[in-house]
Design a protein around this motif. Structure first.
Motif, mmCIF file in Angstrom:
data_model
loop_
_atom_site.group_PDB
_atom_site.id
_atom_site.type_symbol
_atom_site.label_atom_id
_atom_site.label_comp_id
_atom_site.label_asym_id
_atom_site.label_seq_id
_atom_site.Cartn_x
_atom_site.Cartn_y
_atom_site.Cartn_z
ATOM 1 N N TRP A 595 0.823 -1.203 0.000
ATOM 2 C CA TRP A 595 0.000 0.000 0.000
ATOM 3 C C TRP A 595 0.856 1.251 0.000
ATOM 4 N N SER A 598 -2.200 7.752 1.379
ATOM 5 C CA SER A 598 -2.919 8.758 0.600
ATOM 6 C C SER A 598 -2.077 10.022 0.444
ATOM 7 N N ARG A 670 -7.063 1.379 0.660
ATOM 8 C CA ARG A 670 -5.711 1.435 0.104
ATOM 9 C C ARG A 670 -4.849 0.282 0.590
#
Length: 704
Positions: A595, A598, A670
């Motif tokens: 991942w 953000s 995510r």
């Protein structure tokens, strides 16, 4: 052992070797005297001292010695010792030659040469079967080749004797001196019990010779003065010179050293043949046991120890032995010099003349990988037992580094097997250069401060750390301002060389504490040298990758058959580090989340593995995770999808060990682990979306 014929050659180990020139002991047969010649690139000696024989038994460098003669089982053997690692660079060849007294080599019965290691392991043998009327013979030679050494069976004869041979290789020998050299032989010491010599080998199969007989210096005639007296060429920093006292026997005995041995430190050298128990102790004024010198069951034992010869009484030694033995009392000048490094087997006494250094110590253990190993040093040999520094005191195999003070030093080794000592000069640390180049190197345990070349960002650390043999290998820990440690690298987990990520939170500097290490090298390299992970990658050891793609799964599998640790972690831009997948030492492929937080452009993937562990990693689409459905099962780390609403599911688990728990994490959109759901099997409520399972055992999820 390799048997070679005339003209053939074979590699030999680059270590201390012993050479036996053997023949049958037949009445009336000519005597053979062995010698060694050290030759330069032009095939010549550099001076008279480069001829080593019974009348000049030590080379000034200490790399070649004449060890004397022994007889048993109808055989005679002359012994030479060549310390190949210490042979000076200018010397390209070491000839093994012989001269014949009272006849020609064609009349010498059963002549052969055998090369053995210092521990008595046979290496090669060459039988001379074509000699005729020669009175001197180049039997074989050691020569350099491709950074190592080889031995060649030469078999070249000289009808002009030792004088002709010596002259051919650049030694000026006048007629009288040559006659004297050929006329003198080494007499046997009175009342000596012969040391064992191998029986004659058959015509086609040769039995290995045993380790050599001792040096019998008190039986050697007065040396011919070629350049400087032998005693001036042999270092004797720690004590006076005196003739070697030799006594041989069998079984238990008490030996009184009745020779004129000066008081002070002396070397006791002992040889015990075959299997069995061997013990030597000194006796005090009351005839009671005083100091333990040797106590061993090593097969074919050879060893040296340092003791004090007391001025108020003669030296007396009590021997307990199962077989033949030889005892020698020698001056400290016979000690081998370890300034350039040294190898050995069993107890030994060596000297060091170098500067302050770190001493790399390696002990292979006994045949069961156990055994005792101890090393002590002292600047004043006559006070050794009172002022000695204990450098090593361990049991079992080891490899470590200890500090060594400036020489001259006398050093004793107690060992039940093979060992090596290698002094190395201390590295000169240049802080300015380390900051400029990003390279830090050193030796042993220490604390080092690394400066971030780009504060606010991480940096890649390329490391090479040699473990000292500790159970888990070396340890590198990050220290905080209170010196509390956070483990960073460990030898068994990360290998002795590889790459990882440092300054993960963008720190300006980091302090690292290094422990259980020998040599280490740390280098900071630019982030732009980190490879980008876009597809399957195969490699080995520890490595760093950058990942720029969307949320994904990371598959990892082992490509070698070992069971060493292998795992992968993701590191985000702000430094958060999360385990992705761990193989738990098994070959079964595993999967974990990959991942990127953000707002960030990329993350880093760290693979941690030992250097010999091969692996493959591969980013995979998140949709490839299996859906839960009614039941889903697997083994090891995995990611699954709950495509329905939040629901109760039964988690079952088969543990692979007492600490193997079924840990389940909820992942967000995510694929970041955001909530730990459970660490135990049973009925639990699982959310919709991706779930990560962390375990080494088998598991299953069943919808209820």
């Amino acid at each position: 052992m390799t048997h070679i014929i005339k003209g053939a050659n074979t590699p030999v180990p680059s270590e201390l070797l012993r050479v036996a020139v053997c023949r049958q002991n037949v009445a009336g047969a000519p005597a053979v005297d062995a010698s060694a010649l050290l030759l330069d690139a032009n095939g010549k000696v550099r001076g008279d001292a480069d001829l080593v024989f019974y009348n000049q038994p030590h080379h000034p460098s200490g790399t070649a010695r004449h060890l004397g003669t022994n007889e048993a089982n109808g055989r005679l053997a002359e012994w030479l010792e060549i310390d190949l690692p210490r042979v000076e660079p200018e010397v390209q060849r070491v000839l093994i030659a012989g001269s014949c007294d009272g006849g020609v080599f064609g009349s010498v019965p059963g002549l052969y040469v055998q090369v053995l290691t210092g521990g008595g392991v046979p290496v090669t043998l060459y039988a001379v079967n074509d000699a005729t009327n020669e009175t001197a013979f180049v039997i074989g030679e050691f020569y350099r080749r491709d950074g190592g050494w080889k031995f060649r069976a030469v078999g070249q004869g000289y009808a002009s004797g030792l004088a002709g041979l010596a002259t051919d290789f650049g030694i000026a020998v006048d007629g009288g001196e040559a006659a004297q050299a050929q006329a003198q032989t080494v007499p046997q010491p009175q009342n000596a019990v012969p040391a064992p010599v191998p029986a004659a080998p058959p015509a086609a199969t040769y039995a290995p010779a045993p380790a050599p007989a001792p040096v019998i210096q008190d039986a050697v005639p007065t040396p011919v003065q070629h350049s400087a007296p032998v005693q001036d060429r042999v270092p004797h920093t720690f004590g006076p010179q005196f003739p070697t006292f030799v006594r041989r026997g069998h079984g238990n005995d008490v030996v009184t050293v009745d020779a004129p041995i000066p008081p002070g430190p002396v070397i006791i050298e002992a040889w015990h043949e075959e299997d069995g128990y061997f013990c030597v102790e000194t006796l005090d004024r009351r005839n009671k046991d005083d100091e333990l010198v040797f106590n061993t069951t090593i097969t074919t034992f050879r060893g040296r120890a340092l003791i004090q010869n007391r001025p108020d009484r003669p030296l007396r030694l009590k021997i307990e032995a199962d077989n033949d033995w030889t005892l020698m009392v020698q001056p400290l000048s016979v000690a081998r010099d370890m300034t350039e490094g040294i190898r050995g087997f069993g107890p030994e006494v060596v000297v060091y003349h170098g500067p302050v250094a770190d001493l790399d110590v390696e002990f292979a253990g006994d045949e069961d990988e156990g055994g005792y190993f101890g090393v002590s040093s002292c600047e004043t040999a006559d006070k050794f037992s009172d002022r000695s520094d204990l450098l090593v005191n361990e049991t079992g195999r080891l490899r470590q580094t200890v500090p060594l003070t400036t020489g001259p030093l006398v050093i004793t080794v107690e060992a039940d097997g093979p060992w090596s000592l290698t002094p190395r000069a201390l590295p000169v640390f240049d802080a300015a250069a380390a900051r400029a180049t990003g390279v830090h190197q050193g030796r042993g345990a220490t604390t080092v401060t690394l400066t971030n070349p780009n504060p606010g960002r991480p940096a890649v650390l390329e490391y090479t750390v040699q473990s000292d043999g500790s159970l888990f290998g070396y340890e590198v820990a990050i220290l905080d301002e209170y010196d509390d440690e956070e483990r960073f690298l460990r030898g068994n987990d990360n290998g002795e060389q590889g790459r990882t990520l440092l300054f993960r939170k963008g720190e300006a500097e980091v302090r690292l504490r290094i422990a259980d290490a020998v040599d280490w090298n740390l280098r900071l390299i630019p982030l732009d040298q980190v490879p980008v992970l876009t597809g399957p990658v195969q490699s080995n050891g520890s490595e760093v990758f950058r990942y720029d793609g969307p949320p994904a799964l990371l598959g990892i599998r082992r490509t070698t058959s070992d069971d060493h640790p292998l795992c992968a972690r993701t590191v985000q831009a702000h430094g958060k580090t999360v385990i992705s997948a761990d193989t738990q030492g098994r070959r079964r492929p595993v999967v974990g989340p990959l991942w990127v937080m953000s707002g960030a452009a990329h993350c880093y993937v760290l693979v941690a593995a030992a250097g010999a562990t091969g692996w493959q990693i591969e980013p995979m689409a998140a949709e490839s995770a299996p859906a839960v459905g009614q039941t889903v099962s697997g083994q090891g780390y995995a990611v699954v999808r709950n495509t329905g609403p939040e629901t109760e599911m039964m988690l079952t688990h088969e543990s692979k060990g007492a600490l193997d728990l079924p840990v389940v994490w909820a992942l967000d959109e995510r694929l970041e682990p955001v909530r730990r759901i459970t660490t135990a099997p049973g009925l639990h409520t699982f959310p919709s979306g991706f779930l990560q399972i962390r375990t080494g055992g088998a598991w299953s999820l069943e919808t209820r």
